[in-house]
Every structure is written in structure tokens, then in C-alpha cells.
Design a protein around this motif. Structure first.
Motif, short mmCIF file in Angstrom:
data_model
loop_
_atom_site.label_atom_id
_atom_site.label_comp_id
_atom_site.label_asym_id
_atom_site.label_seq_id
_atom_site.Cartn_x
_atom_site.Cartn_y
_atom_site.Cartn_z
N THR A 4 0.82 -1.21 0.00
CA THR A 4 0.00 0.00 0.00
C THR A 4 0.85 1.26 0.00
OG1 THR A 4 -0.16 -0.16 2.40
CG2 THR A 4 -1.99 -1.07 1.10
N ALA A 5 2.12 1.18 0.35
CA ALA A 5 3.01 2.35 0.30
C ALA A 5 3.28 2.77 -1.13
CB ALA A 5 4.32 2.04 1.02
N ASP A 6 3.09 1.86 -2.09
CA ASP A 6 3.35 2.15 -3.51
C ASP A 6 2.12 2.69 -4.24
OD1 ASP A 6 5.99 1.12 -3.31
OD2 ASP A 6 5.16 -0.91 -3.41
N ILE A 7 1.01 2.83 -3.54
CA ILE A 7 -0.22 3.30 -4.18
C ILE A 7 -0.08 4.75 -4.62
CG2 ILE A 7 -2.63 3.92 -3.71
CD1 ILE A 7 -2.95 1.36 -2.20
N LYS A 8 -0.50 5.01 -5.86
CA LYS A 8 -0.54 6.38 -6.39
C LYS A 8 -1.67 6.47 -7.41
CE LYS A 8 2.92 5.22 -9.82
NZ LYS A 8 4.27 5.36 -10.26
N ARG A 9 -2.07 7.68 -7.75
CA ARG A 9 -3.15 7.88 -8.73
C ARG A 9 -2.74 7.30 -10.07
NH1 ARG A 9 -5.84 13.37 -9.64
NH2 ARG A 9 -7.30 12.00 -10.60
N LEU A 11 -2.38 4.17 -10.88
CA LEU A 11 -1.82 2.82 -10.79
C LEU A 11 -2.93 1.81 -11.06
CD1 LEU A 11 0.68 1.09 -9.91
CD2 LEU A 11 -0.36 1.02 -7.66
N VAL A 12 -2.63 0.80 -11.86
CA VAL A 12 -3.61 -0.25 -12.16
C VAL A 12 -3.24 -1.49 -11.37
CG1 VAL A 12 -4.62 -1.69 -13.97
CG2 VAL A 12 -4.02 0.69 -14.45
N ILE A 13 -4.22 -2.01 -10.63
CA ILE A 13 -3.98 -3.19 -9.80
C ILE A 13 -4.97 -4.29 -10.16
CG2 ILE A 13 -3.04 -1.85 -7.88
CD1 ILE A 13 -5.73 -2.22 -6.43
N GLU A 14 -4.57 -5.53 -9.84
CA GLU A 14 -5.48 -6.67 -9.97
C GLU A 14 -6.19 -6.82 -8.64
OE1 GLU A 14 -3.30 -10.10 -11.29
OE2 GLU A 14 -2.48 -9.01 -13.01
N PHE A 15 -7.52 -6.76 -8.67
CA PHE A 15 -8.31 -6.77 -7.45
C PHE A 15 -9.65 -7.42 -7.75
CE2 PHE A 15 -11.31 -4.50 -4.58
CZ PHE A 15 -10.78 -4.90 -3.37
N HIS A 58 -0.53 -3.94 3.27
CA HIS A 58 -1.23 -4.98 2.51
C HIS A 58 -0.55 -5.16 1.16
CE1 HIS A 58 -4.75 -7.37 1.34
NE2 HIS A 58 -4.67 -6.76 0.18
N LYS A 59 -0.37 -6.40 0.73
CA LYS A 59 0.25 -6.69 -0.57
C LYS A 59 -0.78 -6.53 -1.68
CE LYS A 59 4.25 -8.51 0.91
NZ LYS A 59 5.23 -7.53 1.20
N ILE A 60 -0.41 -5.80 -2.73
CA ILE A 60 -1.29 -5.62 -3.89
C ILE A 60 -0.53 -6.08 -5.13
CG2 ILE A 60 -2.74 -3.79 -2.96
CD1 ILE A 60 -0.98 -1.78 -4.41
N THR A 61 -1.27 -6.57 -6.11
CA THR A 61 -0.67 -7.00 -7.36
C THR A 61 -0.89 -5.92 -8.41
OG1 THR A 61 -1.22 -9.28 -6.78
CG2 THR A 61 -0.59 -8.86 -9.06
N THR A 62 0.19 -5.38 -8.92
CA THR A 62 0.07 -4.34 -9.95
C THR A 62 -0.01 -4.99 -11.32
OG1 THR A 62 2.46 -4.10 -10.10
CG2 THR A 62 1.32 -2.62 -8.59
N ALA A 63 -0.67 -4.30 -12.24
CA ALA A 63 -0.77 -4.79 -13.61
C ALA A 63 -0.17 -3.74 -14.54
CB ALA A 63 -2.24 -5.01 -13.97
N ARG A 64 0.55 -4.21 -15.55
CA ARG A 64 1.13 -3.28 -16.51
C ARG A 64 0.10 -2.98 -17.59
NH1 ARG A 64 5.65 -5.69 -19.10
NH2 ARG A 64 5.23 -4.23 -20.77
N VAL A 65 -0.31 -1.73 -17.65
CA VAL A 65 -1.25 -1.28 -18.66
C VAL A 65 -0.55 -0.22 -19.49
CG1 VAL A 65 -3.45 -0.12 -19.07
CG2 VAL A 65 -3.27 -1.80 -17.26
#
Length: 187
Positions: A4-9, A11-15, A58-65
Motif C-alpha cells: 500500500t506504500a506504492d499506491i498512487k493515482r 496505478l492499475v492493480i489486480e483486485f 497490505h500486498k497488492i498485485t500491480t498490472a502493466r497497462v
């Protein structure tokens, strides 16, 4: 994997088995209890916006878009056709993947969103504002301008929008593709 420290406007995540873009976020550190992150997430495929709270760390999975420039060509029974401005490769997509299809005009530059790992088209985004010519507008009646009165006008793509009373036929107007509202007259 990110946290969650890497969250920014943007950003695309798998959720929840889908791809979501982060529209807003806020790190909250209450006086009591653990820190958390409040977010507004927009589903890339459906456009639906949801609120979600992640606990800190919390761990989040980022997606490359990837956003690639394309040019709108035409529409037919199959769907909307676009051409890559670099390779001249053509692709087609359905109307529900385009954020504002009623404002598309031939030759217009748009951005197609691709899921980088799967090379799958996720959607099409028009620029925030488009400039179109009014093809049909009722004449403004004198005396109706005491308040912010509007009237219907049809633009060159066939879309009907609300414009101020002083806008006439054959004038060029700037329109917001976010909500379809009139922005200003273009000279």
C-alpha cells in the motif's frame, strides 16, 4: 508485488478478479489502531467506481497497462475500427469499451489501453475535451437569457448536447468527454 506504500493515482492493480485503476487514495493514521489506506477504484472494463480500504502494508498485485496512440477510422457491423499510428495495424472493438463513443469523429486521435502481459485491449479513452461543429441548433429566443438557459444542439458526430442560447449552427464548440457538457465556444 507491491504494498500500500506504492499506491498512487493512475496505478492499475489486480483486485477481485479484475483490473482496477486507482482514482483517489488517502493514507490514514488514526490515534488508535493500525494505519490504513482509503481508495476509490475504477474498474477498467466496466467503468464502475468502488470504495475500498486496505490495511497498511497490505500486498497488492500491480498490472502493466500501456497507453498507445491510435486513430479512429470508421464504424461498421463488427464495431469501431482504429489504426495504430506507428505500425498502421488495424484493430476493432465494441462500443462498450469506449468511454465516450458518441463524440468519436473520423481521423480523431485516441488512446487504447492494453494489458501488457496479455496484449488484450482493455478500452479506448478519448481526450478530455473534443472540438466539434454544431450542425443543428434551434435559434435562441430573445428574452430567454435572464438565467443560464440552455438549448439542445446536435454536433457533427450526431450527439445531442446542451449549449447556451447564443450558440448557433456551424459554430465550433469544445465539449467535455467526461460528462458530455459544453465547455466553451472555439474561435
Amino acid at each position: 508485488m507491491a504494498t500500500t506504500a506504492d499506491i498512487k493515482r493512475g496505478l492499475v492493480i489486480e483486485f477481485n478478479n479484475g483490473l482496477f485503476s486507482i482514482i483517489e487514495f488517502q493514507h490514514v493514521k488514526p490515534g488508535k489502531g493500525p494505519a490504513f489506506v482509503r481508495t476509490k477504484l475504477k474498474n477498467i472494463t466496466t467503468g464502475k467506481v468502488i470504495d475500498n480500504t486496505f490495511s497498511a502494508g497490505h500486498k497488492i498485485t500491480t498490472a502493466r497497462v500501456e497507453r498507445r496512440p491510435y486513430q479512429y477510422l470508421y464504424r461498421d457491423d463488427i464495431g469501431y475500427h482504429f489504426m495504430d499510428t506507428n505500425t498502421y495495424e488495424q484493430v476493432s472493438m465494441e462500443e462498450d469499451l469506449i468511454n465516450a463513443p458518441k463524440f468519436l469523429k473520423d481521423g480523431q486521435e485516441v488512446e487504447l489501453l492494453f494489458h501488457a502481459e496479455e496484449e488484450k485491449i482493455l478500452g479506448c479513452e478519448l481526450p478530455q475535451h473534443v472540438v466539434l461543429t454544431v450542425t443543428e441548433a434551434a435559434p435562441g429566443v430573445r428574452g430567454n437569457t435572464a438565467t443560464n438557459a440552455t438549448k439542445n444542439a446536435v454536433v457533427e458526430t450526431g450527439a445531442t448536447i446542451q449549449v447556451p442560447m447564443f450558440i448557433e449552427q456551424d459554430e465550433v464548440v469544445k465539449i467535455s468527454t467526461v460528462d458530455g457538457s459544453y465547455v466553451e465556444r472555439v474561435k
